[in-house]
Design an enzyme around this catalytic site. Structure first.
Site, PDB file in Angstrom:
ATOM      1  CB  VAL A  88       9.489 -20.645  -2.448  1.00  0.00           C
ATOM      2  CG1 VAL A  88       9.448 -19.534  -1.434  1.00  0.00           C
ATOM      3  CG2 VAL A  88       8.379 -20.490  -3.452  1.00  0.00           C
ATOM      4  CB  CYS A  89      15.048 -19.406  -1.500  1.00  0.00           C
ATOM      5  SG  CYS A  89      16.400 -19.261  -0.354  1.00  0.00           S
ATOM      6  CB  ILE A  90      11.037 -18.423   2.751  1.00  0.00           C
ATOM      7  CG1 ILE A  90      10.039 -19.538   2.497  1.00  0.00           C
ATOM      8  CG2 ILE A  90      10.770 -17.241   1.866  1.00  0.00           C
ATOM      9  CD1 ILE A  90       8.623 -19.131   2.813  1.00  0.00           C
TER      10      ILE A  90
ATOM     11  CD  GLN B 540      14.724 -15.833   3.205  1.00  0.00           C
ATOM     12  OE1 GLN B 540      15.215 -16.297   2.197  1.00  0.00           O
ATOM     13  NE2 GLN B 540      13.455 -15.709   3.388  1.00  0.00           N
TER      14      GLN B 540
END
Ligand SMILES: [Zn+2]
Ligand SMILES: [Zn+2]
Lengths: 167, 554
Positions: A88-90, B540
């Site tokens: 997960v990329c947060i 982001q």
């Protein structure tokens, strides 16, 4: 020291079991290792992931909560902010010093007051509202922007798969 | 570790191997007894240079009867042994047998103490094993350059034993770290592991005695070479033991925390620095000893242009960097600690009573706490370890002006400001989480998902005069914000409107210095404020192009 990390994780586990947030279950995979958790996340209502139950794994560092855990979905996922391998990329999972390019403000990054619960709630909101600028999965991000119908179809298939319903 | 060697090489299983070794050794003993049945064997061996030609030589010297038969048991054994020493095949068989013994002991220890090894432990062990073999090979053949086979054998057996203990120590360390991940480890596992660690420590003490003894006859250099590794082994083992003790103390403290007395709490508060300094002491001592050991090798080997000295130099460089890194980290620690003590007071007991929440970092009750300018309270040690790596309040992200000039992790501000970054205007979606629903001190937070559109990405950086004019414009509206902060924000936004928006939304605030006049001047680090405040709403942002070229992101 792993001792304080362990105590903090135990406290978080206790809190999560006493007062579980809606649609989220999380806890250590086995009591022998409190630094590896499994979480089940229910897809948020009113989104293409509605109804799905997505399993994920959380790996905590020995200096938790000074460093963030790593999170990875263990089921198939198709989402702009989730890598093909499930990571997960947060921003909440990024350590303050991680991003030399300054694309993320440190206010959104990891801090020790964050917790498993907050991470999982952020992930739920990420499922509801992908950030297509953060192309962890470029194909998914592109499809999300340009071909929402197709994206929803794939999401629906994934939801069915997590529920064990043949597609 | 020999045990893992078995997994690695296409070898028969342990049972086969050990029985094979025993058979081979018996064959050699049998051969030796056959040889010494011949009364002339000794003379024959003496006159023979190449022991492989033994038989023929015996034939040649048959007429020459020099030694009467009829030996005592002790002499018989020593004769057998001396025959075997002369025969290369027998020597290798014996070495093999010794290894077999080590493997058996290792397996027994593994079965007894560790049970099934975890994958990471196995991997770690393998790496350590090959590393050790490599460096000792370099040492024996490159540095001390032994000439005689028996010297080689002595060094090899010494290092085998040492390596064996090193690996066991490493394994114990890994296992301890793993066990400390669980609150439910049975006491028995702790006892076994601690006993093993104690045994390793005792053995290393014994080996130190041996090296003193050998050094007494062999000279100082031999002593230094032998003892360095042993001392390293004992330091590492002792380090693990002490960490273990601290950990067990921690866990016990946890169990009895509800009825802890004041006295215990004071010890508890002091525990942080104690743990820190033991850690530092052990790490630095080990590094320095290793460094001196390698330096000694380099100087002693006297051949500066060989492969071996190259390897040693590489290792020296690595060790030097490690020492430097550790030292810098320590300086940072001291700096942050002093800064904390000088600028942030301990919370008074009334404040503690008033603030009934736990420490937000460790989630435990606060008997004493340090207060940040934003009135957030934390344990002293918790706050210290966080501020070592980040310089903002964990709860509200207020930037604190802690910047150790010697160890600035963040690039000088100019470098960052001058990079023209594509700016984005956001169309945002909110997700709001009200933390106080759960625990009163949990902050409410909103996750804002940004749909960004590139905004004037090619725009050249505004010139200074232009910036100044724009900044003055902003400052007329917000006189409490210093001009440098505004300029910095303008460099990023390049628009008066957006900067004003940032100020109105609270993303751009006066740096802590302006509220706390007596903290360290912030001149060397205006960026820290900017970074924490100017663009809080970018959840982001990842540039597309960058991700496609660099997809690995953690
Ligand atoms: Zn604390
Ligand atoms: Zn604060």
């Amino acid at each position: 020291m792993a001792g304080s990390a362990l105590r903090r994780l135990m406290a978080e586990y206790k809190q999560l079991t006493l007062n579980p947030p809606e649609g989220i279950i999380a806890g250590p995979i086995n009591e022998e290792n409190f630094f590896e958790w499994e979480a089940l996340i229910t897809g948020p209502e009113g989104t293409c992931f509605e109804g799905g139950v997505f399993p994920a794994k959380l790996i905590f560092p020995a200096d938790y909560p000074l460093s963030p855990p790593k999170m990875q979905f263990t089921c198939e996922m198709f989402h702009p902010n989730i890598y093909a391998d499930g990571r997960v990329c947060i921003s909440i999972l990024h350590a303050p010093g991680d991003d030399p390019m300054g694309y993320e403000s440190s206010a959104e990054r990891w801090s020790p007051v964050q917790s498993v619960e907050k991470i999982l709630l952020s992930v739920v909101s990420m499922l509801a509202e992908p950030n297509d600028e953060s192309g962890a999965n470029v194909d998914a991000a592109k499809m999300w922007r340009e071909n929402r119908e197709e994206f929803n179809k794939i999401a629906e298939r994934i939801v069915r798969r997590t529920l064990g319903i043949p597609t | 570790m020999p045990v893992t060697l078995l997994d690695r090489l296409p070898m028969p299983n342990l049972r086969m191997y050990s029985s094979g070794s025993v058979v081979a050794l018996s064959a050699c003993v049998y051969y030796a007894t056959q040889v010494i049945k011949d009364p002339n064997w000794s003379a024959a061996a003496d006159s023979a240079d190449i022991v492989g030609l033994h038989k023929e030589v015996v034939d040649l010297n048959k007429s020459n009867a020099s030694m009467p038969d009829g030996r005592s048991m002790g002499q018989y054994v020593s004769d057998v042994f001396s025959v075997m020493i002369r025969e290369p095949v027998c020597v290798w068989t014996m070495i093999n047998m010794a290894f077999c013994w080590l493997i058996l002991v290792g397996t027994a220890v593994q079965k007894l103490v560790f049970g099934e090894l975890r994958v990471s432990e196995q991997q770690h062990l393998k790496d350590k094993f090959w590393n050790f073999v490599f460096y000792k090979f370099i040492f024996v053949f490159g540095i001390i350059n032994v000439q005689y086979i028996d010297e080689v054998l002595l060094w090899c057996s010494w290092f085998s034993l040492l390596g064996f203990l090193h690996l066991l120590s490493q394994l114990s360390k890994d296992r301890f770290e793993y066990l400390s991940f669980s609150p439910t480890t049975p006491l028995w596992s702790h006892v076994k592991l601690l006993a093993l660690l104690g045994a390793i420590f005792a053995l290393s003490g014994f080996m130190l005695l041996v090296s003193v003894f050998v050094g007494f006859f062999g000279g100082f250099n031999t002593f230094a070479f032998m003892s360095a590794e042993v001392v390293l082994l004992s330091i590492r083992t002792l380090h693990v033991i002490i960490r273990y003790a601290l950990h067990l103390y921690d866990m016990r403290q946890e169990g009895s925390s509800s009825v802890s007395t004041n006295e215990e709490n004071r010890v508890w508060e002091k525990r942080g620095p104690i743990a820190y300094y033991t850690e530092l002491g052990f790490e630095l001592t080990a590094l320095i000893i290793d460094f001196v050991h390698h330096l000694h090798m380099l100087v002693w080997s006297n051949i500066f242009l060989s492969m071996a000295s190259l390897v040693i130099c590489m290792q020296l460089r690595y060790l030097f960097h490690e020492i430097q890194r550790r030292y810098k980290k320590h300086r940072n620690y001291l700096w942050v600690r002093n800064h904390l003590e000088q600028n942030y007071p301990m919370a008074s007991s009334e404040e503690l009573v008033e603030n009934s929440d736990n420490c937000a970092i460790c989630w435990e009750k606060m008997e004493s706490a340090r207060k940040l300018p934003c009135t957030h309270l934390f344990h002293n040690t918790c706050l210290l370890s966080w501020l070592e790596q980040d310089t903002s309040c964990p709860t509200c992200r207020l930037a604190l002006n802690i910047q150790n000039p010697s160890t600035s992790r963040i690039d000088p501000p100019d470098l960052q400001v001058d990079v023209p970054q594509p700016q984005r205007r956001q169309l945002n979606h909110f997700f709001h989480f009200d933390g106080s629903r759960y625990v009163s001190w949990l902050p409410s937070f909103s996750v804002e998902v940004s749909h960004n559109q590139l905004m004037r990405p090619e725009a050249a950086p505004a010139s200074n005069s232009q910036l100044d004019a724009m900044a003055r414009q902003v400052q007329q509206l917000f006189p409490h914000i210093p001009i440098t902060t505004i300029i910095n924000d303008l460099r990023v936004t390049r628009s008066v409107e957006i900067t004003i928006e940032n100020v109105l939304d609270g993303r751009l605030v006066a740096p802590a210095m302006y509220r706390e006049p007596d903290v360290v001047p912030s001149a060397n680090r205006p960026m820290s404020v900017l970074q924490t405040n100017c663009d809080t709403n970018l959840q982001q942002e990842r540039n597309w192009d960058e991700l496609s070229t660099d997809p690995v992101e953690t």
